[in-house]
Design a protein around this motif. Structure first.
Motif, PDB file in Angstrom:
ATOM      1  N   GLU A 352       0.680  -0.945  -0.013  1.00 61.57           N
ATOM      2  CA  GLU A 352       0.008   0.134   0.211  1.00 61.57           C
ATOM      3  C   GLU A 352       0.738   1.359   0.044  1.00 61.57           C
ATOM      4  O   GLU A 352       1.934   1.286   0.868  1.00 61.57           O
ATOM      5  CB  GLU A 352      -0.894   0.038   1.382  1.00 61.57           C
ATOM      6  CG  GLU A 352      -2.000   1.354   1.174  1.00 61.57           C
ATOM      7  CD  GLU A 352      -2.716   1.361   2.536  1.00 61.57           C
ATOM      8  OE1 GLU A 352      -3.224   2.323   2.851  1.00 61.57           O
ATOM      9  OE2 GLU A 352      -2.839   0.214   3.195  1.00 61.57           O
ATOM     10  N   TRP A 357      -2.851  -0.090  -4.017  1.00 59.45           N
ATOM     11  CA  TRP A 357      -2.041  -1.001  -3.992  1.00 59.45           C
ATOM     12  C   TRP A 357      -1.033  -0.991  -5.021  1.00 59.45           C
ATOM     13  O   TRP A 357      -1.476  -0.592  -6.244  1.00 59.45           O
ATOM     14  CB  TRP A 357      -2.770  -2.529  -4.019  1.00 59.45           C
ATOM     15  CG  TRP A 357      -3.775  -2.821  -3.010  1.00 59.45           C
ATOM     16  CD1 TRP A 357      -5.087  -3.037  -2.945  1.00 59.45           C
ATOM     17  CD2 TRP A 357      -3.208  -3.032  -1.570  1.00 59.45           C
ATOM     18  NE1 TRP A 357      -5.517  -3.144  -1.747  1.00 59.45           N
ATOM     19  CE2 TRP A 357      -4.562  -3.236  -0.781  1.00 59.45           C
ATOM     20  CE3 TRP A 357      -2.047  -2.931  -0.824  1.00 59.45           C
ATOM     21  CZ2 TRP A 357      -4.470  -3.458   0.490  1.00 59.45           C
ATOM     22  CZ3 TRP A 357      -1.948  -3.325   0.455  1.00 59.45           C
ATOM     23  CH2 TRP A 357      -3.103  -3.507   1.080  1.00 59.45           C
ATOM     24  N   TRP A 481       3.221   3.415   4.124  1.00 53.17           N
ATOM     25  CA  TRP A 481       2.144   3.492   3.328  1.00 53.17           C
ATOM     26  C   TRP A 481       1.708   4.931   3.302  1.00 53.17           C
ATOM     27  O   TRP A 481       0.841   5.115   2.371  1.00 53.17           O
ATOM     28  CB  TRP A 481       1.233   2.472   3.841  1.00 53.17           C
ATOM     29  CG  TRP A 481       0.847   2.604   5.402  1.00 53.17           C
ATOM     30  CD1 TRP A 481      -0.186   3.692   5.880  1.00 53.17           C
ATOM     31  CD2 TRP A 481       1.405   1.941   6.514  1.00 53.17           C
ATOM     32  NE1 TRP A 481      -0.007   3.511   7.088  1.00 53.17           N
ATOM     33  CE2 TRP A 481       0.675   2.444   7.500  1.00 53.17           C
ATOM     34  CE3 TRP A 481       2.271   0.911   6.655  1.00 53.17           C
ATOM     35  CZ2 TRP A 481       1.178   1.928   8.948  1.00 53.17           C
ATOM     36  CZ3 TRP A 481       2.807   0.501   7.938  1.00 53.17           C
ATOM     37  CH2 TRP A 481       2.087   1.189   8.959  1.00 53.17           C
TER      38      TRP A 481
END
Length: 816
Positions: A352, A357, A481
């Motif tokens: 992520e 993604w 992320w």
């Protein structure tokens, strides 16, 4: 069964080599790889004759008429003396040790393939300037000219491995091999990955408030190098096994000293420049001294330089030319960050980033393992932050993939660089501006460069690619992320710390803080504690007419300055009424009297030094072991040993209480208990008579060959290793013979090369490294430097050809 047969065969080889020595076979086997150093030799690829004069210490002084031939000849002499070392090093850099050492090296090779030094080196080679590439190619031609004509005589290691069934023909040397090894050195010197994980482990066990106490910031009252410069992750996600992935480096304790003193403070009125880089102890030495001299010096051949080089790399890394001198120590900037990545539960090859993604880059790496039919496959997963390192460090992939949050390594040296260009420009720099221009290409590992020139100037420059972060300081793993902690730029070279002719009249670097807290950019939280720098500054400021002999004495200084901070808290304590028996009180009193009489030097004959070092270790364990536990304490001893000095100023500190007992222990009780435990330890190991205790009996140096010298088979190790020898110093002295606080007291890190350059007269300059110039066991220059090195003795850094010729041991003329 295969391993048993291999061991039996190795032992048979030892018997043949050693047992038949009296009949001449062993002598022949050992000596057949010794190089020719006198007379003439054909070297295909040379453009003209080159002359190599080896002095009485085995140092080659190369004279050539072109840059091509100069580097060709350097490659040739490196291969003559150190080709096994070069072969071993390039296999480390490319992750190919398993091809010759079998599955014992597989874990290391898997990690190296994951980090990808060879991938970065290959990209760097594609981008290399034509002139720099020409130097690497000329060097490689010289190496190959030697190995192609000495295939069965390259080193005793090749012979013994061949007799045990390991058959391989050394491949031709290539520029890629040089660049890959440069990445290995950058890894050893270039990051705070262990400190980053240690902070996370302490915070996970004891809370974030404990981190500041146990890993304290650099003290305000300690020296900084350039006082006037010209210019929260999820901690439970950090796998404990990640500490092990430092196996390629030399670990905590690595450091160096260098300093330069202006003529205002010297006996001659001209600068003196000193350097002693501290690296892991090994056999042969990591350094190889060499002189590289163009005749004549001109645009087509601009080099006239001498000093220390790496076997496998052209040029001189530390030394002087006809105009300037320089020395290096490690800056230790924070150039490595660990990013905790979130993996797509539906696809382990996606992570992520900012709500989406993203596909990882998957690189298939194959590792050939001796004795195995099929290669081992490593699928390296790479995010925007770098390779996922705990695929190979945190355990088998199937065990961790959905249990651990993976760690991606960002590291500046995983980007193509220009280190080779920097070294070559440095070797021919003529003044401060050219020196700085050369260092503008020095990207990794970042080093503290001290400078002096024949005009009487001194200076300092910190080069290197040091990241600017959007947020955070890289001190602990951070979420990958969110995009919050990305690297957004690097500190511009002109904004990096430097000074020229500073008002203090000297520059001292010992891995201590480069700048104060008001510097506009973040460099690191993880400076060395400043003990060595403090002592060097004291010695310089105590003398306004410093000689070269004074500097030699400074390099050999063995006063652990932190003892001055610790002992006052102990030596005033009474031993009566402490619940001890009369016998125990007398023994404790005797120990206190020994420390009171100690001169503060960690000399090999000192009883006081032995007792203090043992006391310090027991004090660390008694103070912190209960809170940290043995596993974490093993990783933290060096850091908490520094913290201990601060805590002693607070006699009510909760760290002195043993949380495992109902009583509340005091600082005084812990101090006396540590001394008692130390006395008991040394009584068991050195005997009951304290006056006969000697630090040197505990603190010994063993110079281990990196391959067969660690075979575990004593007869083989005796061929390749040297030592133990007693040494002065300890981990915190200027003469930094460091040992692991978790595995005392054997030396692990040493001043690997000592150099003092006299800018008033280069012919008075001196140097010495740890073992000897040769990598061939039993050669006269294999171990002839060990005793002079440990006794702080030097040999001349010969400069003028007339002096080289007067000290010549051999003259080899290389002909095309």
């Amino acid at each position: 069964m295969r391993k048993l047969l291999l061991v039996l065969l190795v032992l048979l080889v030892v018997l043949l080599v050693v047992g038949l020595a009296g009949a001449g076979y062993g002598v022949f086997t050992v000596r057949r790889s010794w190089p020719k150093t006198d007379g003439k030799a054909q070297a295909d690829g040379l453009q003209a004759e080159a002359t190599v004069i080896r002095d009485s210490w085995g140092v080659p002084h190369v004279y050539a008429s072109s840059s091509h031939d100069l580097f060709f000849a350097q490659g040739y002499v490196h291969a003559q003396d150190r080709f096994w070392q070069m072969e071993f090093w390039r296999r480390i850099g490319s992750g190919r040790l398993s091809e010759i050492l079998g599955d014992s090296a597989l874990g290391q090779d898997r990690f190296i393939h994951t980090v990808g030094w060879h991938r970065t080196a290959a990209e760097e080679l594609k981008r290399m300037d034509a002139q720099d590439l020409a130097a690497l190619e000329a060097y490689a031609e010289g190496v190959n000219a030697y190995i192609s004509t000495h295939k069965k005589r390259l080193g005793l290691e090749f012979t013994m491995l061949g007799l045990t069934g390991v058959k391989f023909e050394p491949e031709p040397w290539a520029p890629l091999d040089t660049i890959s090894w440069a990445k290995v050195m950058a890894w050893d010197l270039g990051g705070n990955r262990t400190a980053e994980l240690l902070r996370a482990q302490i915070a996970a066990r004891l809370g974030t408030s404990a981190v500041a106490e146990l890993m304290p910031p650099y003290p305000d009252n300690y020296p900084v190098i350039v006082p006037h410069p010209l210019t929260g992750a999820t901690l439970d996600a950090v796998p404990g096994a990640a500490f092990d992935f430092y196996a390629l480096g030399n670990g905590p304790g690595i450091g160096s000293n260098n300093w330069v003193i202006s003529g205002e403070r010297t006996e001659t009125g001209m600068p003196l420049l000193a350097n002693d880089p501290h690296l892991g102890i090994q056999m042969p030495s990591i350094w190889y001294e060499v002189g590289l001299h163009c005749e004549p010096v001109g645009p087509d051949c601009p080099y006239d330089v001498t000093g220390a080089s790496f076997a496998g790399v052209p040029g001189v890394v530390i030394g002087h030319n006809a105009h300037v001198a320089w020395g290096v120590t490690n800056v230790g900037p924070d150039v490595q960050d660990l990013f905790v990545e979130k993996i797509n539960p539906e696809n382990p090859d996606q992570y992520e980033y900012e709500g989406a993604w993203v596909d990882m880059q998957i690189v298939r790496e194959e590792i050939t393992v001796a004795g195995e039919d099929d290669p081992v496959v490593v699928n390296v997963r790479i995010t925007r932050h770098g390779p996922i390192i705990n695929d190979v460090v945190g355990g088998p992939e199937d065990d961790w993939a959905f249990g651990w949050e993976p760690l991606a390594l960002s590291w500046t040296a995983l980007q193509p660089g220009t280190l080779v260009r920097s070294i070559l420009l440095l070797d021919k720099a003529g003044d401060w501006d050219e020196f700085r221009d050369a260092l503008s290409y020095w990207d990794a590992p970042s080093q503290n460069f001290v400078y002096a020139d024949v005009e009487g100037n001194i200076g300092y420059q910190a080069p290197g690619r040091i990241p600017i972060r959007a947020a955070g300081d890289g001190s602990m793993p951070v979420p990958g992320w969110s995009g919050e902690y990305e690297w957004v730029d690097y500190i511009p070279f002109d904004d990096l710390p430097r000074t020229f002719n500073p008002e203090e009249g000297y520059v001292v670097t010992a891995n201590n803080a480069v700048v104060g807290p008001d510097f506009p950019y973040f460099i690191t939280n993880d400076w060395a504690p400043g003990y060595r720098a403090r002592r060097i500054v004291e010695l310089i400021e105590a003398d306004d007419s410093i000689s070269l002999a004074d500097v030699q004495a400074m390099q050999g200084n063995s006063n652990p300055i932190y003892a001055e901070d610790v002992l006052p808290h102990l030596l005033v304590l009474p031993v009566t009424n402490t619940g001890r028996s009369d016998r125990e009180e007398r023994r404790l009193t005797e120990a206190l009297e020994l420390l009171r009489a100690w001169d503060g030097r960690a000399d090999r004959d000192s009883a006081g030094a032995a007792l203090f070092e043992a006391f310090r270790l027991h004090l660390i364990d008694l103070t912190f072991g209960d809170e940290l536990g043995e596993q974490l304490l093993g990783k933290a001893r060096r850091s908490v040993g520094v913290a201990l000095v601060n805590l002693l100023e607070d006699e009510d500190s909760h760290w002195f209480d043993d949380v495992n007992t109902p009583e509340v222990e005091t600082q005084d009780e812990i101090l006396l208990q540590a001394l008692e435990d130390a006395a008991d330890e040394l009584t068991e190991t050195l005997g009951r008579n304290m006056d006969k205790w000697r630090w040197g009996e505990l603190h010994t140096a063993v110079f281990n060959n990196q391959s067969l010298g660690q075979s575990g088979i004593a007869p083989i190790e005796a061929i390749f290793n040297r030592g133990p020898v007693e040494t002065d110093g300890d981990s915190g002295t200027v003469n930094a013979t460091g040992y692991s606080l978790s595995d005392p007291y054997t030396v692990q890190h040493v001043p690997s090369y000592r150099q003092i350059v006299d800018l008033d007269d280069f012919t008075r300059s001196v140097s010495m490294h740890t073992t000897g110039q040769s990598g061939h066991p039993y050669h006269p220059h294999y171990d002839d430097m060990i005793d002079p090195w440990r006794n702080i003795e030097y040999h001349p850094m010969l400069w003028q050809r007339v002096d080289v010729e007067a000290d010549a041991e051999g003259v080899l003329v290389l002909r095309p």
